[in-house]
Motif scaffolding. Sequence first.
Motif, PDB file in Angstrom:
ATOM      1  N   SER A  39      51.856  34.807  36.290  1.00  0.00           N
ATOM      2  CA  SER A  39      51.331  33.386  35.864  1.00  0.00           C
ATOM      3  C   SER A  39      51.858  32.821  34.955  1.00  0.00           C
ATOM      4  O   SER A  39      52.167  31.639  34.993  1.00  0.00           O
ATOM      5  CB  SER A  39      49.899  33.504  35.783  1.00  0.00           C
ATOM      6  OG  SER A  39      49.117  34.088  36.904  1.00  0.00           O
ATOM      7  N   TRP A  59      45.475  32.710  31.845  1.00  0.00           N
ATOM      8  CA  TRP A  59      44.170  31.998  32.704  1.00  0.00           C
ATOM      9  C   TRP A  59      44.319  30.665  33.005  1.00  0.00           C
ATOM     10  O   TRP A  59      43.930  30.103  34.070  1.00  0.00           O
ATOM     11  CB  TRP A  59      42.731  32.310  32.054  1.00  0.00           C
ATOM     12  CG  TRP A  59      42.641  33.920  32.225  1.00  0.00           C
ATOM     13  CD1 TRP A  59      42.485  34.821  31.192  1.00  0.00           C
ATOM     14  CD2 TRP A  59      42.186  34.494  33.507  1.00  0.00           C
ATOM     15  NE1 TRP A  59      42.014  35.902  31.850  1.00  0.00           N
ATOM     16  CE2 TRP A  59      41.714  35.717  33.354  1.00  0.00           C
ATOM     17  CE3 TRP A  59      41.771  33.915  34.913  1.00  0.00           C
ATOM     18  CZ2 TRP A  59      41.412  36.412  33.975  1.00  0.00           C
ATOM     19  CZ3 TRP A  59      41.560  34.890  35.696  1.00  0.00           C
ATOM     20  CH2 TRP A  59      41.263  36.210  35.457  1.00  0.00           C
ATOM     21  N   GLN A 100      47.347  26.230  38.731  1.00  0.00           N
ATOM     22  CA  GLN A 100      48.006  26.352  39.982  1.00  0.00           C
ATOM     23  C   GLN A 100      46.823  26.219  41.002  1.00  0.00           C
ATOM     24  O   GLN A 100      46.933  25.547  42.193  1.00  0.00           O
ATOM     25  CB  GLN A 100      48.413  28.212  40.252  1.00  0.00           C
ATOM     26  CG  GLN A 100      49.460  28.355  39.185  1.00  0.00           C
ATOM     27  CD  GLN A 100      50.605  27.554  39.384  1.00  0.00           C
ATOM     28  OE1 GLN A 100      51.007  26.848  40.713  1.00  0.00           O
ATOM     29  NE2 GLN A 100      51.495  27.751  38.362  1.00  0.00           N
ATOM     30  N   LEU A 101      45.597  26.285  40.757  1.00  0.00           N
ATOM     31  CA  LEU A 101      44.345  26.050  41.607  1.00  0.00           C
ATOM     32  C   LEU A 101      44.219  24.735  41.798  1.00  0.00           C
ATOM     33  O   LEU A 101      44.054  24.235  43.107  1.00  0.00           O
ATOM     34  CB  LEU A 101      43.192  26.835  41.329  1.00  0.00           C
ATOM     35  CG  LEU A 101      43.394  28.405  41.099  1.00  0.00           C
ATOM     36  CD1 LEU A 101      41.846  29.027  40.856  1.00  0.00           C
ATOM     37  CD2 LEU A 101      43.286  28.922  42.516  1.00  0.00           C
ATOM     38  N   VAL A 119      46.533  30.044  35.797  1.00  0.00           N
ATOM     39  CA  VAL A 119      45.825  30.092  36.942  1.00  0.00           C
ATOM     40  C   VAL A 119      45.372  29.083  37.487  1.00  0.00           C
ATOM     41  O   VAL A 119      45.129  28.335  38.640  1.00  0.00           O
ATOM     42  CB  VAL A 119      45.118  31.488  37.086  1.00  0.00           C
ATOM     43  CG1 VAL A 119      44.198  31.611  38.280  1.00  0.00           C
ATOM     44  CG2 VAL A 119      46.013  32.507  36.962  1.00  0.00           C
ATOM     45  N   ALA A 158      47.764  32.331  43.089  1.00  0.00           N
ATOM     46  CA  ALA A 158      46.671  32.388  42.138  1.00  0.00           C
ATOM     47  C   ALA A 158      45.540  32.948  43.133  1.00  0.00           C
ATOM     48  O   ALA A 158      44.571  33.883  42.677  1.00  0.00           O
ATOM     49  CB  ALA A 158      46.097  31.088  41.780  1.00  0.00           C
TER      50      ALA A 158
END
Length: 389
Positions: free
Chosen positions: A72, A120, A126-127, A123, A45
Motif C-alpha cells: 500500500s 493504513w 484507495q477506498l 488503504v 485494498a
Amino acid sequence: MTTSQDIPDNDRPPPVRAVFSAVTWKEIAYLVSNLPLAIVGFVYAVVMVTGTGVLSVTAVGLPLLACGLYLSRQLGRLDRARARALLGVRVDEPTPIPGPRRAGGFFPWLWTSIKDPVGWRTVLYQLVRLPWGLLTFTVALSGLFVLWPVLPYVVRMLANADRAMVRGLLSPSDGLERRIAELESDRGVVVDTAAADLRRIERDLHDGAQARLVALAMGLGLAKEKLLEDPEGAAAMVDEAHGEVKLALQELRDLARGIHPAVLTDRGLDAALSSVAARCVVPVKVAVDLPARPAEAIEGIAYFVVSELLQNVSKHARALGASVEVWRAGPRLLIRVTDDGRGGAGASGGSGLAGLAERLGAVDGVFVVDSPEGEGTVVTAELPWRDRA
C-alpha cells in the motif's frame, strides 16, 4: 524551521483562467485517470483487508497484512508521483519502515509494520477514491462536451479537492515523521561540515606548517654542511631557521586555535570570546552571563559562531564598534552580535552566514540576520542548552 505542512508559494495552484492552459489540461488528465487507477487501488485494498482479516487467525495472516501494508505504501508513492507531475503537489516521502534486522528482530518489525499509520491511511485513500474517481471521471469527460465555457473553473475546484486529499492522506503521518526527515537532512549537513573542516585542516597543515618545516629542515642541512668551511654563513642560516621555527610555531598555534582553542577548554566562553574580540580590528564589548558552562559541543559551536561573525565584522562591516552578548534563556543559549557598520548582510546561498545557519540548524538551532542597508547588523543565534557532563 518550516514544516512540510507549510505550502510554499510555488506549490499553490495557479489562478483560474477561462482559457485552457497547460495546467488545466494536466488537471483534466489527472481527473480522467482517477477512475481506472481508483478501481485498481480499491480492488487491492478490499482484497488485502478482507483476505488478511480472514487469515489473521492463522500464522500467516499477520505477516501477510504487514506485506500488504508495505505494498500500500508503494501505491501511495505512485499516487504522490502522479499528483506531483499533474497537480504540482509536493508531498514529502514518509520515512521507510526499518527492516527486521534494524528493527531488532522479526516480531518488532511485524508489530511496527502492522501499526504503520502511513500504510493504513493509504488503504483509506484507495477506498474513498473509487466514488470520487467515478465523479471526477464523469464530470471531466462529459464537461469537455457540455460544460466547455465553465470547465476550467469546475476542473480547478475538483483538482483542489484532490490536492487536499493527497496532502491529507498521503503525507507523512505527523510532526514526528517530519522531524525525522529534518534530522536526516541535518545529519547530512553535519557530515559535510565535518568533512570540509578536515579538508581545511589538512590543507592548512600541508600548505603552511608542513611546507615551512620542510624548508627549515633543508636550511639546517645546508647550515650543517657550511659549519666548518663558512661558520658565519652557517650562523646566518641558523638565525634564519630560528625565525622559520617561530613562524611555524605560530601557524601551528593558530591552527590549534581554529580547531579548539585551549582558553575555551580551560576558562570557558567568557575568556575565549574576550580573546577573539581582542583580535578584532574594531573595539568589541563582550558580555557573557551564564549560570554555568554548557556542554562542550554547544560551547564550541557558540565560540565558532561568534568568531566567524567577528571576522565578518573585521572584513566587511566597515564598523566603528561591535558588541557580543551571550546569555541563557530557559532551555536555550542565546547569542547576539551587533555592529554599527554599513549593513546589507544576508544569509543567502553560498555566503559564510548561510554556512553558519546550516551549522546551527543541524543542532536544532536558530539563526536570524537583521541587516538593513546603512543601519548596521544584528545577528541573533539560538542553541539548545545542554548541561556539561
